[in-house]
Design a protein around this motif. Structure first.
Motif, short mmCIF file in Angstrom:
data_model
loop_
_atom_site.label_atom_id
_atom_site.label_comp_id
_atom_site.label_asym_id
_atom_site.label_seq_id
_atom_site.Cartn_x
_atom_site.Cartn_y
_atom_site.Cartn_z
N VAL A 168 60.05 -12.14 130.27
CA VAL A 168 61.35 -12.01 130.93
C VAL A 168 61.53 -13.15 131.94
CG1 VAL A 168 62.79 -10.53 132.37
CG2 VAL A 168 61.27 -9.51 130.67
N PRO A 169 62.63 -13.91 131.88
CA PRO A 169 62.86 -14.96 132.88
C PRO A 169 62.87 -14.38 134.28
CG PRO A 169 64.41 -15.16 131.05
CD PRO A 169 63.69 -13.86 130.87
N PHE A 170 62.04 -14.92 135.15
CA PHE A 170 61.88 -14.30 136.47
C PHE A 170 63.13 -14.45 137.32
CE2 PHE A 170 60.53 -13.98 140.89
CZ PHE A 170 59.91 -12.74 140.85
N THR A 171 63.93 -15.46 137.08
CA THR A 171 65.16 -15.61 137.86
C THR A 171 66.06 -14.39 137.68
OG1 THR A 171 65.05 -18.01 137.60
CG2 THR A 171 67.15 -17.08 138.30
N LEU A 172 66.10 -13.84 136.46
CA LEU A 172 66.89 -12.63 136.23
C LEU A 172 66.29 -11.44 136.97
CD1 LEU A 172 67.62 -12.98 132.39
CD2 LEU A 172 69.06 -13.64 134.32
N VAL A 173 64.97 -11.35 136.98
CA VAL A 173 64.31 -10.28 137.73
C VAL A 173 64.63 -10.39 139.22
CG1 VAL A 173 62.08 -9.25 138.33
CG2 VAL A 173 62.46 -10.13 136.02
N ALA A 174 64.57 -11.62 139.75
CA ALA A 174 64.86 -11.84 141.16
C ALA A 174 66.30 -11.46 141.49
CB ALA A 174 64.61 -13.30 141.53
N ILE A 180 59.05 -22.87 146.35
CA ILE A 180 60.02 -23.62 147.13
C ILE A 180 61.31 -23.79 146.33
CG2 ILE A 180 60.53 -25.90 148.10
CD1 ILE A 180 57.57 -26.06 148.91
N LEU A 181 61.17 -24.15 145.06
CA LEU A 181 62.35 -24.31 144.21
C LEU A 181 63.04 -22.98 143.95
CD1 LEU A 181 60.91 -26.88 141.63
CD2 LEU A 181 62.36 -27.34 143.61
N LEU A 182 62.27 -21.89 143.79
CA LEU A 182 62.87 -20.58 143.56
C LEU A 182 63.64 -20.11 144.79
CD1 LEU A 182 63.25 -18.03 141.87
CD2 LEU A 182 61.04 -17.22 142.70
N GLU A 183 63.04 -20.25 145.97
CA GLU A 183 63.74 -19.86 147.19
C GLU A 183 65.00 -20.69 147.39
OE1 GLU A 183 65.22 -20.02 151.10
OE2 GLU A 183 64.05 -21.69 150.27
N SER A 184 64.91 -21.97 147.10
CA SER A 184 66.07 -22.83 147.24
C SER A 184 67.16 -22.44 146.25
CB SER A 184 65.67 -24.30 147.03
OG SER A 184 64.70 -24.70 147.97
N SER A 185 66.76 -22.06 145.04
CA SER A 185 67.75 -21.65 144.04
C SER A 185 68.46 -20.36 144.45
CB SER A 185 67.06 -21.45 142.68
OG SER A 185 66.44 -22.63 142.24
N LEU A 186 67.70 -19.38 144.94
CA LEU A 186 68.31 -18.13 145.38
C LEU A 186 69.23 -18.35 146.58
CD1 LEU A 186 65.27 -15.69 145.05
CD2 LEU A 186 67.25 -15.85 143.55
N SER A 187 68.80 -19.19 147.52
CA SER A 187 69.65 -19.49 148.68
C SER A 187 70.89 -20.27 148.26
CB SER A 187 68.84 -20.28 149.72
OG SER A 187 67.77 -19.52 150.21
N PHE A 188 70.74 -21.15 147.29
CA PHE A 188 71.89 -21.89 146.78
C PHE A 188 72.93 -20.95 146.18
CE2 PHE A 188 74.03 -23.92 143.17
CZ PHE A 188 74.60 -25.02 143.78
N LEU A 189 72.46 -19.89 145.52
CA LEU A 189 73.36 -18.91 144.91
C LEU A 189 73.91 -17.90 145.92
CD1 LEU A 189 71.36 -18.19 141.63
CD2 LEU A 189 73.42 -19.58 141.85
N GLY A 190 73.45 -18.00 147.16
CA GLY A 190 73.91 -17.07 148.18
C GLY A 190 73.14 -15.78 148.23
N LEU A 191 71.99 -15.71 147.53
CA LEU A 191 71.20 -14.49 147.47
C LEU A 191 69.90 -14.59 148.28
CD1 LEU A 191 71.59 -13.76 143.66
CD2 LEU A 191 72.87 -12.74 145.55
N GLY A 192 69.73 -15.67 148.99
CA GLY A 192 68.52 -15.86 149.77
C GLY A 192 68.79 -15.71 151.25
N ILE A 193 68.36 -16.70 152.03
CA ILE A 193 68.57 -16.68 153.47
C ILE A 193 70.06 -16.76 153.76
CG2 ILE A 193 68.11 -17.90 155.62
CD1 ILE A 193 65.68 -16.55 154.45
N GLN A 194 70.53 -15.85 154.62
CA GLN A 194 71.96 -15.75 154.90
C GLN A 194 72.33 -16.55 156.15
OE1 GLN A 194 74.11 -14.04 152.72
NE2 GLN A 194 72.20 -14.20 151.56
N PRO A 195 73.57 -17.06 156.20
CA PRO A 195 74.05 -17.78 157.39
C PRO A 195 74.03 -16.88 158.61
CG PRO A 195 75.53 -18.07 155.51
CD PRO A 195 74.56 -17.01 155.13
#
Length: 297
Positions: free
Chosen positions: A141-147, A228-243
């Protein structure tokens, strides 16, 4: 017959073992270590080395280019973003958040994967089958979908993001450790330990685990760059660290609407992400070659 002893001056001039080991490292990898140390130091000392408050807004200074360009404002080396915040200060604080999240996630992943790998390889049988079945499922299963699913259900809190990063890539540790344990558990030193009545836990953690430490260390460096890339990807999509908290991925995500008019807002954190991931990958690749006895001269 007289014995000649080196003088104190000559002894001081002799390079230490650490210096000799450092000199044996290729120049490019030494540069990577220096860059990595500089980045970690900047992240650790972010409140003291950043020139400004990363959250301070000045709408009169918004979208100012870096120093050297027209309309640049003194004191803002990398320019300002859409809210007039200093891009350099936000990059430094974002580096702290990104590296911290990746380090915590890598620690959880290493602990979980190594523990399950030791258990699977040493016990075998149904335990091994069950753990490897879970490993195969996570690989399939692609982990990005799981995340995305976990974040959508549990929210976008820091604890949730750390959990997501922690369960990422643990299966890689588990497979590597399991394979090493399968090769080690039938060796004479393990059989001798069993013969003298040594407990399984002592065999695992005092004798088997040190023998699989090298591939674990190499895998850890590779996983950190992936996290690092996964966290950056989630934050880029707005699902990681919030403003308003800055992370490198969220800075890229928030600045993508201004790429045509103010590309420095995206370029600075994006180049920093690439630099961190590349440095860690190069160090991990060198460690893999150095610790692999099959490649030694």
């Amino acid at each position: 017959m007289t014995l000649a002893f080196p003088s104190l001056a000559e002894a001081d001039r002799r390079p230490s073992r650490a210096l000799k080991a450092w000199r044996r490292i290729p120049l490019g990898i030494r540069l990577c270590f220096l860059v990595a140390a500089l980045l970690v130091l900047a992240a650790a000392l972010a409140p003291w080395v950043s020139p400004m408050d990363p959250d301070h807004q000045s709408l009169l200074s918004r979208l100012r280019p870096p120093v050297g360009f027209e309309r640049a404002k003194a004191g803002y080396l990398l320019g300002t973003d859409q809210l007039g915040r200093d891009v350099l200060s936000r990059c430094i604080h974002g580096l702290t958040v990104t590296l911290g999240m990746a380090a915590l996630g890598a620690t959880i992943s290493l602990t979980l994967g190594t523990g399950l790998g030791l258990l699977s390889g040493y016990v075998g049988g149904r335990v091994d089958d069950a753990i490897m079945a879970v490993v195969d499922i996570q690989i399939a299963v692609p982990f990005t979908l799981v995340a995305l699913l976990v974040v959508a259900i549990a929210g976008t809190g820091v604890e949730v993001l750390i959990l997501v990063l922690g369960i990422a890539y643990w299966e890689q540790y588990a497979r590597i450790v399991r394979g090493q344990v399968l090769a080690l558990r039938s060796l004479p030193f393990v059989e001798a330990g069993r013969a003298i009545g040594m407990s399984n836990s002592r065999l695992l953690f005092r004798h088997i685990l040190p023998n699989v430490a090298s591939p674990i260390i190499v895998q850890a460096t590779l996983v950190i760059s992936n996290l690092i890339l996964l966290e950056s990807s989630l934050s880029f999509l707005g699902l990681g660290i919030q403003p308003p908290t800055a992370s490198l991925g969220s800075m890229v995500g928030q600045g993508r609407d201004y790429m045509a008019s103010a590309p420095w807002i995206v370029a600075a954190p994006a180049l920093l992400i690439v630099a961190v991931a590349l440095v860690v990958l190069l160090i991990g690749d060198w460690l893999r070659d150095s610790l692999d006895v099959r490649l030694s001269d």
